[in-house]
Motif scaffolding. Structure first.
Motif, mmCIF file in Angstrom:
data_model
loop_
_atom_site.group_PDB
_atom_site.id
_atom_site.type_symbol
_atom_site.label_atom_id
_atom_site.label_comp_id
_atom_site.label_asym_id
_atom_site.label_seq_id
_atom_site.Cartn_x
_atom_site.Cartn_y
_atom_site.Cartn_z
ATOM 1 N N ARG B 84 0.621 -1.319 0.028
ATOM 2 C CA ARG B 84 -0.169 0.174 0.165
ATOM 3 C C ARG B 84 1.041 1.300 0.073
ATOM 4 N N ARG B 85 1.542 0.835 0.874
ATOM 5 C CA ARG B 85 2.387 2.070 0.892
ATOM 6 C C ARG B 85 3.430 2.783 -0.354
ATOM 7 N N ARG B 86 4.062 2.081 -1.160
ATOM 8 C CA ARG B 86 5.022 1.993 -2.266
ATOM 9 C C ARG B 86 3.656 2.465 -3.361
ATOM 10 N N ILE B 87 2.808 2.321 -3.260
ATOM 11 C CA ILE B 87 1.677 2.495 -4.060
ATOM 12 C C ILE B 87 0.720 3.888 -3.946
ATOM 13 N N GLY B 103 -6.651 0.371 -0.207
ATOM 14 C CA GLY B 103 -7.823 0.010 1.376
ATOM 15 C C GLY B 103 -6.419 0.981 1.985
ATOM 16 N N ASP B 104 -7.106 1.394 3.013
ATOM 17 C CA ASP B 104 -6.331 2.682 3.718
ATOM 18 C C ASP B 104 -6.324 0.834 5.065
ATOM 19 N N TYR B 105 -6.759 0.171 5.349
ATOM 20 C CA TYR B 105 -6.695 -0.604 5.908
ATOM 21 C C TYR B 105 -6.244 -2.682 5.957
ATOM 22 N N ILE B 106 -5.813 -2.977 7.254
ATOM 23 C CA ILE B 106 -4.762 -4.500 6.768
ATOM 24 C C ILE B 106 -6.046 -5.145 7.794
ATOM 25 N N ALA B 107 -6.476 -6.022 6.802
ATOM 26 C CA ALA B 107 -7.864 -7.036 7.626
ATOM 27 C C ALA B 107 -7.290 -8.560 7.519
ATOM 28 N N ARG B 108 -6.722 -9.093 9.457
ATOM 29 C CA ARG B 108 -6.020 -10.188 9.634
ATOM 30 C C ARG B 108 -7.300 -11.343 9.316
ATOM 31 N N LEU B 109 -7.391 -12.371 8.729
ATOM 32 C CA LEU B 109 -8.107 -13.533 8.154
ATOM 33 C C LEU B 109 -7.240 -14.492 9.107
ATOM 34 N N ARG B 110 -7.849 -15.447 9.381
ATOM 35 C CA ARG B 110 -8.169 -17.215 9.914
ATOM 36 C C ARG B 110 -8.843 -17.449 9.197
ATOM 37 N N LEU B 111 -8.185 -18.047 8.320
ATOM 38 C CA LEU B 111 -8.954 -18.941 7.677
ATOM 39 C C LEU B 111 -8.817 -20.676 7.743
#
Lengths: 120, 154
Positions: B84-87, B103-111
């Protein structure tokens, strides 16, 4: 080195281990999807995943490739003239870019492109 | 700690290597999303594939059509933030902030379980592709945090 092409939402679209192949793919994708409104980015990484430099867009890559082309031509043929716009009032057959080879002959922009491609 | 997923065909080169999560196996991944709230109904939109969004297939998606139905995730939060930062930096430097779509946020997923499939090419940028129903992926979100520290977003 590792290269990823990303769209503007951060999704990886393609990956490469060769910089020139990655650059060529970025140019090709950007040109082919020119009307989509999408921007494609080229991101470089060390083999350990450390990011290298800034994200690049197609304009950065084309500028880099042109710079390399001119540098190579300068090495092979002595020097490269600055960008020379066609003179006012002349027919538009005057090349926008003129280079002088070491044998004294002038080279047009189209020839320059050909020579640059042939030198690799 | 994510357990090591197993099974599934393993193909070489640019071919697809899709693995299935087995019963009892789990995978923790990170995805850039556009809302800070797990309860936000729009969260599911952040898990739609390019095919679902009606985008044309590009790159590997053209060569391997199944890729068009997957979504990009990262094994580490740091790699998602770096993407995200580089883009963002590149667009802002170009004076094109209006073109920011990331997106401005990062979601952590547990699949967990067989509803999800993934491809892991062990790439240096820790990128993976995940397949799953968008609503199921949204339901797998454990938490969401800003991609940038608060003092860096001003």
């Amino acid at each position: 080195m590792y290269y990823a092409i990303s769209d503007s939402e951060g999704s990886t679209l393609d990956t490469f281990t060769d910089e020139r192949a990655a650059e060529d793919a970025l140019v090709e994708l950007s040109q082919r999807h020119d009307t989509s409104g999408e921007t494609f980015f080229l991101l470089a990484y060390e083999d350990d995943g450390s990011p290298i430099g800034d994200a690049r867009v197609v304009g950065d890559v084309l500028q880099h490739q042109l710079s390399g082309l001119l540098r190579q031509f300068e090495v092979d043929y002595g020097w490269v003239a600055p960008l020379v716009p066609s003179s006012a009032g002349e027919a538009p057959v005057v090349p926008l870019l003129t280079a002088k080879a070491t044998d004294g002959t002038n080279t047009t922009a189209s020839e320059l492109t050909f020579l640059g491609s042939s030198t690799g | 700690v994510a357990t090591a997923p197993t099974n599934g065909p393993r193909l070489q080169g640019d071919r697809l290597e899709i693995l299935n999560l087995g019963a009892g196996e789990q995978l923790v991944v990170f995805r850039l999303v556009k809302t800070a709230h797990r309860q936000d109904p729009s969260l599911v939109d952040s898990f739609r594939s390019n095919a679902d969004l009606g985008k044309p297939a590009v790159g590997r998606e053209e060569r391997l059509p199944e890729m068009h139905h997957g979504i990009s995730v990262f094994k580490t939060r740091a790699q998602a933030a770096d993407r995200r930062r580089r883009i963002v930096d590149r667009l802002v430097r170009q004076g094109r902030s209006e073109d920011l779509r990331i997106g401005d946020y990062i979601a952590r997923l547990r699949l967990v379980g067989s509803g999800f499939r993934f491809e892991d090419r062990n790439s240096p940028d820790r990128h993976m592709t995940v397949w799953g129903d968008a609503s199921s992926l949204a339901a797998a979100v454990v938490d969401i945090s800003p991609a940038e520290p608060a003092d860096a977003t001003d």
